[in-house]
Design a protein around this motif. Structure first.
Motif, PDB file in Angstrom:
ATOM      1  N   ILE A   1      -2.292   9.853   8.656  1.00  0.00           N
ATOM      2  CA  ILE A   1      -1.889   8.818   7.705  1.00  0.00           C
ATOM      3  C   ILE A   1      -3.113   8.554   6.836  1.00  0.00           C
ATOM      4  CG2 ILE A   1      -1.118   6.424   7.389  1.00  0.00           C
ATOM      5  CD1 ILE A   1       0.148   6.620  10.216  1.00  0.00           C
ATOM      6  N   SER A   2      -2.873   8.514   5.531  1.00  0.00           N
ATOM      7  CA  SER A   2      -3.970   8.246   4.599  1.00  0.00           C
ATOM      8  C   SER A   2      -3.456   7.362   3.475  1.00  0.00           C
ATOM      9  CB  SER A   2      -4.507   9.562   4.029  1.00  0.00           C
ATOM     10  OG  SER A   2      -3.507  10.196   3.243  1.00  0.00           O
ATOM     11  N   PHE A   3      -4.387   6.806   2.710  1.00  0.00           N
ATOM     12  CA  PHE A   3      -4.029   6.081   1.493  1.00  0.00           C
ATOM     13  C   PHE A   3      -5.200   6.120   0.537  1.00  0.00           C
ATOM     14  CE2 PHE A   3      -5.378   2.916   4.602  1.00  0.00           C
ATOM     15  CZ  PHE A   3      -6.322   2.162   3.917  1.00  0.00           C
ATOM     16  N   ALA A   4      -4.912   5.846  -0.732  1.00  0.00           N
ATOM     17  CA  ALA A   4      -5.939   5.959  -1.768  1.00  0.00           C
ATOM     18  C   ALA A   4      -6.806   4.711  -1.814  1.00  0.00           C
ATOM     19  CB  ALA A   4      -5.285   6.189  -3.120  1.00  0.00           C
TER      20      ALA A   4
ATOM     21  N   GLY B   1      -9.219   5.613  -5.928  1.00  0.00           N
ATOM     22  CA  GLY B   1      -8.765   6.893  -6.462  1.00  0.00           C
ATOM     23  C   GLY B   1      -8.970   8.086  -5.546  1.00  0.00           C
ATOM     24  N   LYS B   2      -9.461   7.836  -4.324  1.00  0.00           N
ATOM     25  CA  LYS B   2      -9.720   8.934  -3.387  1.00  0.00           C
ATOM     26  C   LYS B   2      -8.883   8.714  -2.133  1.00  0.00           C
ATOM     27  CE  LYS B   2     -13.475  11.318  -1.085  1.00  0.00           C
ATOM     28  NZ  LYS B   2     -14.600  11.073  -0.206  1.00  0.00           N
ATOM     29  N   GLN B   3      -8.156   9.741  -1.731  1.00  0.00           N
ATOM     30  CA  GLN B   3      -7.314   9.641  -0.533  1.00  0.00           C
ATOM     31  C   GLN B   3      -8.217   9.594   0.690  1.00  0.00           C
ATOM     32  OE1 GLN B   3      -4.242   9.304  -1.486  1.00  0.00           O
ATOM     33  NE2 GLN B   3      -3.280   9.103   0.488  1.00  0.00           N
ATOM     34  N   ARG B   4      -8.068   8.556   1.512  1.00  0.00           N
ATOM     35  CA  ARG B   4      -8.929   8.382   2.690  1.00  0.00           C
ATOM     36  C   ARG B   4      -8.123   8.480   3.972  1.00  0.00           C
ATOM     37  NH1 ARG B   4     -13.970   6.269   2.333  1.00  0.00           N
ATOM     38  NH2 ARG B   4     -13.987   7.266   4.366  1.00  0.00           N
ATOM     39  N   LEU B   5      -8.681   9.153   4.945  1.00  0.00           N
ATOM     40  CA  LEU B   5      -8.037   9.320   6.241  1.00  0.00           C
ATOM     41  C   LEU B   5      -8.070   7.989   6.992  1.00  0.00           C
ATOM     42  CD1 LEU B   5      -6.707  11.389   8.118  1.00  0.00           C
ATOM     43  CD2 LEU B   5      -8.980  11.961   8.971  1.00  0.00           C
TER      44      LEU B   5
ATOM     45  N   ILE C   1       0.863  -1.187   0.000  1.00  0.00           N
ATOM     46  CA  ILE C   1       0.000   0.000   0.000  1.00  0.00           C
ATOM     47  C   ILE C   1       0.895   1.230   0.000  1.00  0.00           C
ATOM     48  CG2 ILE C   1      -1.806   1.275   1.245  1.00  0.00           C
ATOM     49  CD1 ILE C   1      -2.429  -1.398   2.666  1.00  0.00           C
ATOM     50  N   LEU C   2       0.458   2.260  -0.747  1.00  0.00           N
ATOM     51  CA  LEU C   2       1.197   3.515  -0.749  1.00  0.00           C
ATOM     52  C   LEU C   2       0.538   4.457   0.275  1.00  0.00           C
ATOM     53  CD1 LEU C   2       3.658   4.571  -2.238  1.00  0.00           C
ATOM     54  CD2 LEU C   2       2.106   5.698  -3.835  1.00  0.00           C
ATOM     55  N   PHE C   3       1.121   4.524   1.459  1.00  0.00           N
ATOM     56  CA  PHE C   3       0.604   5.394   2.517  1.00  0.00           C
ATOM     57  C   PHE C   3       1.129   6.803   2.320  1.00  0.00           C
ATOM     58  CE2 PHE C   3       0.371   1.258   4.649  1.00  0.00           C
ATOM     59  CZ  PHE C   3      -0.885   1.326   5.233  1.00  0.00           C
TER      60      PHE C   3
END
Length: 168
Positions: free
Chosen positions: A147-150, A153-157, A126-128
């Protein structure tokens, strides 16, 4: 002094116009910083349930873990975590931020956004995005680590740690 003031005003107007143009949408990765700031602005009045809605839910995490080429360790961790444990993590974040806000006399409604900076970190497939939301209250700067990840296609908290004063 007048020239300096004129340049400052001109720069402010240009920045305002650039920000105001809806065609110059921020990158999806940067939106999470803005959304987190907007969440912090509501800390005086937001309920725990509404606070939780700003984060990726356990159901979404599980679907993400199933549909994504991520490492087994992360998939297992997500599958094994109970809803109760997930909720407790969010409750601790909520309470810590509220308590620190009181301790630091933060007036959440009047905080101003300074910047969102992040770096990407690949872990478990995963790309954090490890980021910092910097905000100002009463001329003091504070930083909140997120810290979030996509997901789709949407960056999520994913995580919001407590905030602290910026040490200069």
């Amino acid at each position: 002094i007048n020239m300096k003031k004129s340049i400052y005003i001109l720069a402010f107007v240009i920045v305002s116009v650039i920000i105001g143009c809806e065609t110059s949408e921020p990158k999806p990765a940067e939106l999470v910083g803005k959304h987190t700031f907007e969440l912090l602005q509501k800390m005086q009045t937001i309920s725990q349930a509404d606070f939780n809605k700003h984060f990726i839910s356990l159901e979404e995490l599980r679907v993400f873990a199933k549909d994504t080429a991520i490492e087994e360790t992360f998939r297992n961790a997500v599958t094994k975590v109970s809803q109760e444990t997930h909720d407790k993590k969010l409750q601790q974040a909520y309470e810590m931020i509220k308590e620190s806000g009181e301790r630091n006399s933060i007036d959440w409604k009047t905080i101003t956004f300074k910047e969102y900076v992040y770096q990407t970190r690949a872990d478990s497939g995963i790309l954090f995005h490890d980021g910092y939301v910097v905000f100002v209250n009463d001329e003091k700067e504070y930083v909140a680590k997120i810290i979030s990840f996509a997901v789709n296609g949407k960056q999520r908290l994913y995580s919001l740690a407590n905030f602290e004063p910026v040490r200069k």
